[in-house]
Structures are given as C-alpha cells and as structure tokens.
Design an enzyme around this catalytic site. Structure first.
Site, mmCIF file in Angstrom:
data_model
loop_
_atom_site.group_PDB
_atom_site.id
_atom_site.type_symbol
_atom_site.label_atom_id
_atom_site.label_comp_id
_atom_site.label_asym_id
_atom_site.label_seq_id
_atom_site.Cartn_x
_atom_site.Cartn_y
_atom_site.Cartn_z
ATOM 1 N N CYS A 94 1.067 -1.197 0.038
ATOM 2 C CA CYS A 94 -0.029 0.077 -0.107
ATOM 3 C C CYS A 94 0.851 1.207 -0.100
ATOM 4 O O CYS A 94 1.854 1.399 0.921
ATOM 5 C CB CYS A 94 -0.802 -0.014 1.182
ATOM 6 S SG CYS A 94 -1.928 1.471 1.392
ATOM 7 N N CYS A 97 1.127 4.482 3.409
ATOM 8 C CA CYS A 97 1.750 4.543 4.419
ATOM 9 C C CYS A 97 3.204 4.049 4.209
ATOM 10 O O CYS A 97 3.238 3.049 4.972
ATOM 11 C CB CYS A 97 1.078 4.473 5.860
ATOM 12 S SG CYS A 97 0.152 3.009 5.453
ATOM 13 N N CYS A 175 -8.285 0.782 7.508
ATOM 14 C CA CYS A 175 -7.089 1.687 7.464
ATOM 15 C C CYS A 175 -6.429 2.152 8.853
ATOM 16 O O CYS A 175 -7.243 2.439 9.763
ATOM 17 C CB CYS A 175 -6.975 2.780 6.536
ATOM 18 S SG CYS A 175 -5.368 3.703 6.372
ATOM 19 N N GLN A 299 -6.425 20.823 8.833
ATOM 20 C CA GLN A 299 -5.488 19.862 9.099
ATOM 21 C C GLN A 299 -5.996 18.568 9.389
ATOM 22 O O GLN A 299 -6.742 18.395 10.213
ATOM 23 C CB GLN A 299 -4.446 20.275 9.961
ATOM 24 C CG GLN A 299 -3.621 21.568 9.729
ATOM 25 C CD GLN A 299 -2.705 21.646 8.948
ATOM 26 O OE1 GLN A 299 -2.208 20.457 8.083
ATOM 27 N NE2 GLN A 299 -1.921 22.595 8.701
ATOM 28 N N GLU A 349 -5.777 35.529 2.008
ATOM 29 C CA GLU A 349 -5.875 34.086 1.454
ATOM 30 C C GLU A 349 -6.431 34.274 0.040
ATOM 31 O O GLU A 349 -7.007 35.243 -0.268
ATOM 32 C CB GLU A 349 -6.895 33.351 2.090
ATOM 33 C CG GLU A 349 -7.333 32.009 1.440
ATOM 34 C CD GLU A 349 -6.025 31.083 0.983
ATOM 35 O OE1 GLU A 349 -6.196 30.775 0.122
ATOM 36 O OE2 GLU A 349 -5.334 30.541 2.125
ATOM 37 N N ASN A 397 2.420 30.467 6.018
ATOM 38 C CA ASN A 397 1.860 29.234 5.746
ATOM 39 C C ASN A 397 1.240 28.844 4.496
ATOM 40 O O ASN A 397 0.221 28.627 4.316
ATOM 41 C CB ASN A 397 0.793 29.008 6.917
ATOM 42 C CG ASN A 397 0.516 27.505 6.836
ATOM 43 O OD1 ASN A 397 1.196 26.719 6.609
ATOM 44 N ND2 ASN A 397 -0.855 27.343 7.737
ATOM 45 N N CYS A 424 5.250 22.596 4.692
ATOM 46 C CA CYS A 424 4.849 21.120 4.555
ATOM 47 C C CYS A 424 5.764 20.598 3.663
ATOM 48 O O CYS A 424 5.813 19.426 3.334
ATOM 49 C CB CYS A 424 3.391 20.947 4.166
ATOM 50 S SG CYS A 424 3.090 21.772 2.637
#
Length: 495
Positions: A94, A97, A175, A299, A349, A397, A424
């Site tokens: 998979c 992950c 999962c 998030q 934004e 951000n 990120c």
C-alpha cells in the site's frame, strides 16, 4: 597468405528486465516519497516496502532504461528498525503509508535528518539548528479526513486509494491511519451499496453513479460528515444509502451529495446537495472552534495541528500590542489562534471560499480583532503597508510549492522584525529561507512536527528574524512588478 583479423571479444549485454521479473537487491537510502533506492546492472531501482540497509526480493513493476520501480515480495535481511509485526496487513504494497513497517522513533530520526540535510545543503542555512521532531500524539488512527475512490460493482464494491501509477483501487476499509469512525463509515457504506444495489461508476464506460467517498471527522465531538460524489444527480439511490449509513453509524451528522460529471481526477464537483439538516461539523483546537464544511481546508491531524499552532504562538511572543499578518491564512486557523494575544490580525488568502470560512469562524468564536481578505498575497501585503498598517509579525503558511519570490521580497521591503514560516515541504522551505537570507533575514531555528506518521511527509516551523545592517551598507528592494493576471483585491470587513 591471407591475414586474419581477430575481432575483439564483446561483452554479453545484461538481460533487459521487464515488468514482473523478480530480482534480489540490497537497498540503501530513503527518498522523500518513502521509496528506498538500489542499483541493478547500472539502472536505478526505486523499491516500495523496504527499509534502508535491507536485502530484499523485488518484483519489477516498471522497467525503464534509466529507472525501474519494484515492490518487495520477501525481506531476506531485515533491518533492525523493522517492526516484528507491522500494524497493517497491507504493509509492503500500500502506497498510503510507506514507513509503517519502521519503528516510530526511527521514523522521527529519519525525518529530522531529512529536514537537516535539506536545509544545511544551502550555504546560508548550514548553521541553522534543527530540533528533534515533535511526535504526533497519535502515531496511528490520526487522520480525521479521507478522500476515497469507489470501484468494483454493487455486488462487490471496493473503497480505497489508487495504487501508484495506476487506476486500480486498493481496498482499505480498515486503514490503521484513519480515525476509527472513518473505518466504520466505510464498512457501512459498502454494506449500503450492496443492499441498495447502488451502481458504481466506471471511468472506462462512463456508466454508474457513485465515484468517490469523502469523510471528515470531528475528533472532539465524535461526529462525522460524509460526501457522496456522484457522476450525476440521483436522489433515490443516495437518499437510501444515506438512510442506511445514518442508521448504522449515528455519529454521521452531515450528509451531502456532490455532483461531479467531469472526466478528470478532481474529486469534488461544483454542486453540493445537502441531504441532512446540518451543513457543517464543529472541530476544536485548544480554545478555538472551527466550522468545517465539505470544501473547508483543515489539517488532517488535529493533535499535531495544535502542536504547530502552539509553537507559532510561543515563538510569536505577543504582548497584546502587536499587529500580525497571516499570509495564506486558509480558514483562519493561525489567525484566530493568535488573536487573543495580538492587537489585531490580518488574514490574507487567495481562495474566496476559505476567506468566507475564516470570517464565519471568527464570528463563531466571537473574535472581533481579525480581518480577512481574498486576493494576491504580495499585492495585499503591499497595500496594507501603504495604508500605514504596522506589521510586527508576519506568518507565512504557504502550500507545498512554497512562497512566490515576490511575496518574500515584499515581506523584506516592509521590514517586519520577525517572520514565522510554517512549511509542509523541506525542499521549498530551504529555498525560501535562502531567499530571505539574501534579503537580510536570518533563520534562528527550525522545529519539525510530525503531522503525518507512517509517511515520509513532515511539517516544519521556522523562526526568522531581521538581521541588522552592517555600518555603511544599505538594502535596496527590487522594484515592484505588476501582472495583468493578478486578481483584483476583494475587500472584507471585520469578522
């Protein structure tokens, strides 16, 4: 006598591997996608399901002349960092992950090393301290949202994610990364599809109805939102499927049918039809409440999100007199989190819908010192400065692609004494921090936070301060550039 010419003995070329071939290799490094790397006959091989230092037997899934990919079918020499029993029966094949077979402390160590190496590769960032990664409060069952593809038939539905580089859907109804409520909902939906004979959409023929399943969970309140994405409006089937789901899983508070007739890979279409009376669920981070709608960004790991927000608040060190600008503010998460310690907060934004959500969340929390505006980040930042708005703290951000250089140049020209950057992507963070260094800012420290356990992804918070000019030197900001494609500023009042 005829002279004999002896030909040089040619080496026999290595056999070209093809898809499905099986080979044994030793893998070495781990890349940003969670794939280990190896070399076979001079060709680079990317392997899923292995850990660095392992000897593995691999089935080739793609064979190119310069690069190949493969999946582990047997671990011949396991790493000391490999778990004896991974928490998922699909570990190894998979793609959701890829680090789940690795011990969690080893994951954190690798992520810190990855951030550190990426930053220190830049000349101006070689001495920046990178702290140990702050772990997720939940290494498993932390995901509060899921976007899943629906495939198969109503007799045998499949709900899950696409395999890498294919349109095959891998069934993941249990999962270990998903919040338990998501897994219960997936099981109930599959049961409802069978019971109601709901036609599953086929991208090959264009027949069927149900395409995707989007689930969002409020961890604080144990409530869920479910969005059924369909190829066309079909009230009866989805109404009965919703009825079955809410009877089986009473925690489902919001049910929506979204119609997406496009042939592309975008999941949500433009039209929402609410089946339930409620249109949003409420989530809380610390003392701030958020209204989450089908299109709101939030998030996926609430516990780690609060760690990030707390770190931003700590490094902000606000006294109540400061003016803060939150660039790429989304639905107002960081803005609202800082509002109680600041004199005023301005959120900027690009997406109009996110600004509307931010204003709604400000009203929900009775916060009246935040304003939100939609438009180009650099332009709105310049306009705030030209209007005389002091900017004591700037929070960045951005999405994974990082900041546009013009945004960073504008931030430097304004001259805020402190910038906090939430990232990120270590790659774009390193690039942007080096640009800020060129513009007179020093990165004081970086704090990685594990938002995505069992995956190679990592969030980082960077504290950046303005460097004093050396005597006799001046900084000349680049001239402002304009673009005919820049969206016009859309003013919003106080929330």
């Amino acid at each position: 006598m005829k002279k004999t010419v002896r030909s040089r003995k040619e080496e026999k070329p290595a056999k070209q591997l093809k898809k499905g071939d099986i080979i044994d290799v030793s893998v070495s490094g781990l890349n940003e996608d969670g794939l280990t790397t190896a070399t076979h006959e001079g060709i680079r091989l990317f392997v899923s399901g292995a850990l660095p230092g392992e000897g593995v037997r691999v089935r080739i899934t793609h064979a190119g002349r310069r690069e190949m990919t493969g999946e582990v079918i047997n671990v011949l020499q396991p790493s000391a960092e490999r778990l004896a029993e991974p928490p998922c029966r699909r570990a190894g094949f998979c793609d959701g992950c890829p680090l789940i077979a690795m011990q969690y402390p080893s994951q954190l160590a690798w992520k810190r090393s990855y951030v550190e190496q990426t930053l220190h590769a830049r000349r101006s960032l070689k001495q920046v301290p990178v702290h140990a990664v702050l772990p997720s409060p939940r290494p498993l069952h932390y995901r509060n949202s899921a976007k899943l593809a629906v495939a198969g038939t109503f007799r045998s539905p499949v709900v899950g994610i696409y395999r890498r580089n294919s349109h095959d859907v891998l069934d993941i109804d249990d999962c270990p990364l998903h919040h338990p409520l998501i897994n219960r909902i997936v099981a109930a939906v599959k049961e409802g599809i069978k019971k109601g004979k709901v036609p599953v959409y086929s991208p090959r023929t264009g027949s069927g109805i149900l395409r995707y399943l989007v689930i969002r969970v409020s961890e604080r309140h144990e409530r869920a939102m479910v969005v059924f994405v369909t190829a066309r409006r079909s009230f009866n089937e989805i109404h009965h499927l919703t009825k079955h789901l809410r009877q089986t899983v009473p925690e489902v508070e919001v049910a929506v049918q979204n119609v997406n007739a496009s042939e592309g890979n975008v999941i949500l279409g433009h039209h929402d039809h609410y089946i339930s009376k409620d249109h949003a669920i409420i989530e809380e981070l610390g003392d701030i409440r958020f209204s989450i709608s089908p299109r709101s960004f939030f998030q996926i790991n609430s516990g780690s999100a609060r760690i990030i927000y707390d770190k931003v608040r700590e490094w902000s060190a606000l006294s109540g007199n400061e003016s803060v600008v939150d660039l790429y503010c989304g639905i107002g998460g960081i803005s609202l989190y800082l509002a109680g310690q600041a004199r005023e907060v301005h959120g900027i934004e690009f997406v109009d819908a996110a600004v509307a959500d931010a204003e709604k969340n400000a009203r929900l929390n009775r916060i009246d010192n935040c304003t939100f505006e939609a438009g180009d980040a650099a332009e709105l930042l310049e306009e705030l400065h030209e209007e005389g708005t002091p900017i004591d703290l700037l929070v960045l951000n951005p999405p994974r692609k990082g900041c546009d250089r013009r945004v960073l140049e504008t931030a430097a020209a304004i001259g805020s004494q402190k910038i906090i950057y939430v990232s990120c992507s270590p790659l774009t963070l390193a690039r942007d921090l080096e640009i800020l260094a060129e513009l007179g800012y020093r990165t004081r420290e970086v704090q990685p936070v594990d938002m995505f356990p069992q995956t190679p992804h990592i969030e980082s918070v960077a504290l950046i301060v303005k460097e004093p000019l050396e005597q006799g030197k001046t900084r000349t900001p680049r001239p402002r550039t304009t673009s005919s494609t820049t969206p016009h500023r859309k003013k919003k009042g106080a929330a």
